[in-house]
Design a protein around this motif. Structure first.
Motif, PDB file in Angstrom:
ATOM      1  N   LEU A  40       0.829  -1.199   0.000  1.00  0.00           N
ATOM      2  CA  LEU A  40       0.000   0.000   0.000  1.00  0.00           C
ATOM      3  C   LEU A  40       0.867   1.254   0.000  1.00  0.00           C
ATOM      4  O   LEU A  40       0.586   2.215  -0.723  1.00  0.00           O
ATOM      5  CB  LEU A  40      -0.954  -0.003   1.189  1.00  0.00           C
ATOM      6  N   ARG A  41       1.922   1.273   0.780  1.00  0.00           N
ATOM      7  CA  ARG A  41       2.827   2.432   0.782  1.00  0.00           C
ATOM      8  C   ARG A  41       3.403   2.684  -0.604  1.00  0.00           C
ATOM      9  O   ARG A  41       3.519   3.821  -1.042  1.00  0.00           O
ATOM     10  CB  ARG A  41       3.954   2.224   1.786  1.00  0.00           C
ATOM     11  N   ASN A  49      -3.666   9.893  -4.515  1.00  0.00           N
ATOM     12  CA  ASN A  49      -5.089   9.865  -4.163  1.00  0.00           C
ATOM     13  C   ASN A  49      -5.706   8.485  -4.299  1.00  0.00           C
ATOM     14  O   ASN A  49      -6.923   8.354  -4.367  1.00  0.00           O
ATOM     15  CB  ASN A  49      -5.859  10.868  -5.036  1.00  0.00           C
ATOM     16  N   PHE A  50      -4.902   7.466  -4.322  1.00  0.00           N
ATOM     17  CA  PHE A  50      -5.375   6.103  -4.563  1.00  0.00           C
ATOM     18  C   PHE A  50      -6.555   5.725  -3.673  1.00  0.00           C
ATOM     19  O   PHE A  50      -7.565   5.216  -4.148  1.00  0.00           O
ATOM     20  CB  PHE A  50      -4.224   5.115  -4.366  1.00  0.00           C
ATOM     21  N   LEU A  51      -6.459   5.951  -2.389  1.00  0.00           N
ATOM     22  CA  LEU A  51      -7.509   5.517  -1.461  1.00  0.00           C
ATOM     23  C   LEU A  51      -8.778   6.351  -1.582  1.00  0.00           C
ATOM     24  O   LEU A  51      -9.839   5.922  -1.143  1.00  0.00           O
ATOM     25  CB  LEU A  51      -6.998   5.548  -0.022  1.00  0.00           C
ATOM     26  N   ILE A  73      -5.467  -2.825   1.980  1.00  0.00           N
ATOM     27  CA  ILE A  73      -6.140  -1.854   1.116  1.00  0.00           C
ATOM     28  C   ILE A  73      -7.569  -1.610   1.608  1.00  0.00           C
ATOM     29  O   ILE A  73      -8.018  -0.475   1.717  1.00  0.00           O
ATOM     30  CB  ILE A  73      -6.124  -2.338  -0.352  1.00  0.00           C
ATOM     31  N   VAL A  74      -8.286  -2.665   1.939  1.00  0.00           N
ATOM     32  CA  VAL A  74      -9.655  -2.533   2.424  1.00  0.00           C
ATOM     33  C   VAL A  74      -9.675  -1.867   3.796  1.00  0.00           C
ATOM     34  O   VAL A  74     -10.498  -0.984   4.069  1.00  0.00           O
ATOM     35  CB  VAL A  74     -10.356  -3.913   2.477  1.00  0.00           C
ATOM     36  N   PHE A  78     -10.287   1.653   1.071  1.00  0.00           N
ATOM     37  CA  PHE A  78     -10.417   1.567  -0.390  1.00  0.00           C
ATOM     38  C   PHE A  78     -11.839   1.187  -0.760  1.00  0.00           C
ATOM     39  O   PHE A  78     -12.431   0.287  -0.193  1.00  0.00           O
ATOM     40  CB  PHE A  78      -9.431   0.526  -0.926  1.00  0.00           C
ATOM     41  N   LYS A  79     -12.419   1.904  -1.729  1.00  0.00           N
ATOM     42  CA  LYS A  79     -13.813   1.682  -2.120  1.00  0.00           C
ATOM     43  C   LYS A  79     -13.959   1.008  -3.483  1.00  0.00           C
ATOM     44  O   LYS A  79     -15.057   0.715  -3.915  1.00  0.00           O
ATOM     45  CB  LYS A  79     -14.551   3.009  -2.150  1.00  0.00           C
ATOM     46  N   GLY A  80     -12.854   0.795  -4.168  1.00  0.00           N
ATOM     47  CA  GLY A  80     -12.914   0.224  -5.515  1.00  0.00           C
ATOM     48  C   GLY A  80     -13.014  -1.289  -5.498  1.00  0.00           C
ATOM     49  O   GLY A  80     -13.251  -1.919  -4.481  1.00  0.00           O
ATOM     50  N   LYS A  81     -12.801  -1.854  -6.668  1.00  0.00           N
ATOM     51  CA  LYS A  81     -12.884  -3.294  -6.864  1.00  0.00           C
ATOM     52  C   LYS A  81     -11.493  -3.910  -6.734  1.00  0.00           C
ATOM     53  O   LYS A  81     -10.519  -3.391  -7.293  1.00  0.00           O
ATOM     54  CB  LYS A  81     -13.454  -3.585  -8.251  1.00  0.00           C
ATOM     55  N   ILE A  82     -11.402  -5.024  -6.032  1.00  0.00           N
ATOM     56  CA  ILE A  82     -10.157  -5.764  -5.900  1.00  0.00           C
ATOM     57  C   ILE A  82     -10.359  -7.149  -6.511  1.00  0.00           C
ATOM     58  O   ILE A  82     -11.294  -7.852  -6.159  1.00  0.00           O
ATOM     59  CB  ILE A  82      -9.722  -5.915  -4.432  1.00  0.00           C
ATOM     60  N   THR A  83      -9.475  -7.520  -7.438  1.00  0.00           N
ATOM     61  CA  THR A  83      -9.490  -8.857  -8.041  1.00  0.00           C
ATOM     62  C   THR A  83      -8.182  -9.531  -7.711  1.00  0.00           C
ATOM     63  O   THR A  83      -7.109  -8.947  -7.901  1.00  0.00           O
ATOM     64  CB  THR A  83      -9.653  -8.761  -9.579  1.00  0.00           C
TER      65      THR A  83
END
Length: 86
Positions: A40-41, A49-51, A73-74, A78-83
């Motif tokens: 994450l770092r 602005n990733f998060l 990340i969660v 983080f609000k996006g999609k993780i695969t």
């Protein structure tokens, strides 16, 4: 590392896996799962602005590191999609 520690961080407890040990002078062993924090770092260093954005993340590999990265990340919001793909 997780199995031999006396105390573990939150990520290690949830995943039951650690990759870093700290031995105190008294012989107390602390364990940490640092994979997610390190990844994450690195991401945030390159995308400030990733998060705060709804990005999509692809994690290649599905081992302990992948779980640690997804967890961190969660955990950081983080609000996006993780695969996760292997």
């Amino acid at each position: 590392a997780f199995d031999i520690s006396d105390e573990c961080d939150e990520a290690g407890k949830i995943m039951e896996a650690s990759n870093t040990l700290i031995l105190s002078e008294e012989g107390h062993i602390q364990s940490f799962n640092t994979d997610g924090l390190g990844a994450l770092r690195s991401i945030v260093e390159h995308r400030k602005n990733f998060l705060n954005q709804e990005e999509e993340v692809l994690i290649l590999g599905s081992g302990g590191s992948a779980r640690g990265i997804a967890f961190e990340i969660v955990r950081k919001g983080f609000k996006g999609k993780i695969t996760i793909a292997s």
